[in-house]
Design an enzyme around this catalytic site. Structure first.
Site, PDB file in Angstrom:
ATOM      1  N   GLY A   1       1.275  -7.695   6.339  1.00  0.00           N
ATOM      2  CA  GLY A   1       2.719  -7.838   6.501  1.00  0.00           C
ATOM      3  C   GLY A   1       3.491  -6.542   6.436  1.00  0.00           C
ATOM      4  O   GLY A   1       4.711  -6.543   6.553  1.00  0.00           O
ATOM      5  N   HIS A   2       2.810  -5.407   6.245  1.00  0.00           N
ATOM      6  CA  HIS A   2       3.509  -4.122   6.066  1.00  0.00           C
ATOM      7  C   HIS A   2       2.836  -3.053   6.916  1.00  0.00           C
ATOM      8  O   HIS A   2       2.093  -2.226   6.381  1.00  0.00           O
ATOM      9  CB  HIS A   2       3.484  -3.719   4.598  1.00  0.00           C
ATOM     10  CG  HIS A   2       4.529  -2.716   4.216  1.00  0.00           C
ATOM     11  ND1 HIS A   2       4.309  -1.361   4.227  1.00  0.00           N
ATOM     12  CD2 HIS A   2       5.791  -2.876   3.799  1.00  0.00           C
ATOM     13  CE1 HIS A   2       5.398  -0.733   3.809  1.00  0.00           C
ATOM     14  NE2 HIS A   2       6.309  -1.633   3.544  1.00  0.00           N
ATOM     15  N   PHE A   3       3.052  -2.924   8.094  1.00  0.00           N
ATOM     16  CA  PHE A   3       3.831  -3.724   9.025  1.00  0.00           C
ATOM     17  C   PHE A   3       2.904  -4.145  10.139  1.00  0.00           C
ATOM     18  O   PHE A   3       2.110  -3.335  10.589  1.00  0.00           O
ATOM     19  CB  PHE A   3       4.992  -2.913   9.591  1.00  0.00           C
ATOM     20  CG  PHE A   3       5.957  -2.400   8.553  1.00  0.00           C
ATOM     21  CD1 PHE A   3       6.913  -3.245   8.013  1.00  0.00           C
ATOM     22  CD2 PHE A   3       5.887  -1.096   8.105  1.00  0.00           C
ATOM     23  CE1 PHE A   3       7.819  -2.775   7.065  1.00  0.00           C
ATOM     24  CE2 PHE A   3       6.782  -0.624   7.161  1.00  0.00           C
ATOM     25  CZ  PHE A   3       7.745  -1.459   6.625  1.00  0.00           C
TER      26      PHE A   3
END
Length: 157
Positions: free
Chosen positions: A57-59
């Protein structure tokens, strides 16, 4: 300092680190200790891989290690300096140390999969169960992050 440090030999591997720190996957962020001057300084390594759970999720499409986790890796390295120093003095107790303050955090370049973090931490001073540390992280010899950390021993009050 010689390659032998009491009952610990350099490098200190992840299995030995797990005996010194309470952190476990996915939150153990130090893979190896390569240098130690007890009560003074420590150098540790963290290999950054695409398999790290935070990269989902990052990124997406542009994986970057979160700065807060780089700070956490430096804090864990400070904890290792304290715990290894205690171990070498024969102190078998293993109190928990908490990160209580971060000052002057600076991030100068992104950390991405494939990087190896060189975590350098120096004890600035000890006072009443708290340690003040100066920390920096390098990738390929270039500083990517730095800060001052304060850690305190857990009080059982």
């Amino acid at each position: 300092m010689s390659e032998k440090t009491g009952t610990l030999s350099l490098p200190i591997n992840v299995e030995q680190i797990q005996q010194l720190l309470p952190h476990r996957y996915p939150f153990l962020l130090v893979d190896r200790v390569i240098e130690i001057v007890p009560d003074v300084s420590v150098v540790a390594l963290k290999n950054v891989t695409i398999n790290e759970p935070f990269f989902q999720g990052h990124f997406p499409g542009h994986p970057v290690m979160p700065g807060v986790l780089i700070v956490e890796a430096m804090a864990q390295t400070a904890g290792l300096l304290t715990q290894i120093s205690r171990h070498l003095k024969g102190d078998k107790g293993s109190p928990l140390f908490y990160l209580v303050k971060v000052d002057n955090a600076r991030f100068s370049a992104p950390v991405v999969p494939g990087d190896q973090l060189r975590l350098e931490v120096t004890l600035k001073r000890l006072m009443r169960g708290m340690g003040l540390f100066v920390a920096r992280t390098l990738v390929d010899g270039k500083e990517v992050a730095s800060c001052e950390l304060m850690c305190a021993a857990r009080s059982d009050k």
